[in-house]
Design an enzyme around this catalytic site. Structure first.
Site, short mmCIF file in Angstrom:
data_model
loop_
_atom_site.label_atom_id
_atom_site.label_comp_id
_atom_site.label_asym_id
_atom_site.label_seq_id
_atom_site.Cartn_x
_atom_site.Cartn_y
_atom_site.Cartn_z
N PRO A 32 -64.99 25.75 62.26
CA PRO A 32 -65.93 24.76 61.68
C PRO A 32 -67.11 24.92 62.91
O PRO A 32 -68.15 24.16 62.54
CB PRO A 32 -65.29 23.66 61.51
N GLU A 68 -54.82 22.41 65.55
CA GLU A 68 -55.87 21.79 66.06
C GLU A 68 -57.14 23.04 66.39
O GLU A 68 -58.06 22.88 66.85
CB GLU A 68 -55.82 21.05 67.49
N ARG A 80 -67.95 42.38 47.58
CA ARG A 80 -68.95 42.80 46.37
C ARG A 80 -70.47 43.49 46.94
O ARG A 80 -71.18 43.80 46.13
CB ARG A 80 -69.11 41.56 45.60
N ASP A 125 -78.67 38.90 42.97
CA ASP A 125 -77.82 37.64 43.11
C ASP A 125 -78.91 36.62 43.61
O ASP A 125 -79.67 36.87 44.38
CB ASP A 125 -76.82 37.99 43.91
#
Ligand SMILES: C[S@@+](CC[C@H](N)C(=O)[O-])C[C@H]1O[C@@H](n2cnc3c(N)ncnc32)[C@H](O)[C@@H]1O
Length: 228
Positions: A86, A113, A151, A166
């Site tokens: 993150p 963690e 993809r 896309d």
């Protein structure tokens, strides 16, 4: 292209071997996927891979030894190591396209963690986040990354070049799309799409793409203006 995923839960990642476009790309040998259990590299009793935090704090941290050994074992000469975190740069379509050109990726999935900071310093080329929220492990983020990359590989979607159109490929969202029937619960397919007039259809699609982006993601329009 080859992707190695270093994880404590290889069985989660292995699901991808028989999943849609990825499964077919593996069958066609466009792509190969290996899941590697970090625990197999632990030199600790009972194959332990985590320990308490120095300085206190709750939870456990993944220890450096099994991670470093697993990465050294998996990484080839041209390998590129990504830690799903993150704290990384948030994933974009542009980044997926860039990564789809690499020959070998090693994806490192954290748990608990997270991982000892020294592994990031020693072994990680890049940290990537899949969004500004925190999940309990790096497996789902790694799978998101893999799907987005595969993809984009030549031949992964057969002769279908739709990836080039896309959403986000040109910085905008894709125009509205319709299939049969023409009338669904009183809602009609726009006449222009049934007209067979290619120039008019293209003009309508461009206009719709711009309008849709302005309505749903005005931030993308701002970004485009900044680039120009
Ligand atoms: C509970 S998280 C650890 C969060 C860490 N304590 C922090 O505050 O940055 C456990 C693992 O899940 C993965 N993870 C969680 N959220 C993620 C995200 N948004 N993108 C990518 N990986 C994520 C990472 O591999 C992370 O090491």
């Amino acid at each position: 292209m080859e992707i190695d995923v270093l994880t404590l839960f290889p069985e989660v990642v292995d699901v991808l071997n028989s999943y849609g476009v990825i499964g077919r790309a593996i069958e066609k040998e466009i792509f190969s996927l290996n899941s590697i259990n970090i625990r197999d590299f632990s030199k600790e009793k009972h194959r332990k891979v985590d320990d308490e935090l120095y300085g206190g704090g709750c939870g456990m941290l993944m220890t450096p030894q099994p991670l470093h050994d697993a990465i050294s074992w998996a990484k080839k000469k041209d390998g590129y190591v990504i830690f799903l975190s993150p704290q990384g740069q948030v994933l974009t379509q542009e980044k997926l396209i860039e990564l789809s050109k690499k020959k070998h990726l090693v994806l490192l999935c954290g748990h608990y963690e997270g991982i000892d900071e020294r592994i990031i310093e020693l072994d990680v080329d890049e940290e990537i986040s899949i969004g500004d929220y925190v999940l309990s492990g790096g497996e789902l983020p790694a799978m998101v990354l893999i799907d987005g990359i595969v993809r984009r590989l030549d031949g992964a979607l057969g002769n279908d070049n739709s990836v080039l159109e896309d959403s986000l490929s040109n910085g905008l969202l894709k125009y509205p799309q319709y299939t049969r029937p023409r009338d669904f619960m009183g809602l009609q397919v726009p006449d222009v799409l049934l007209s067979g007039h290619h120039a008019n259809i293209e003009k309508w699609q461009k206009q719709q793409s711009l309008e849709k982006t302005e309505r749903k993601r005005p931030d993308l329009i701002k970004q485009l203006k900044n680039i120009k």
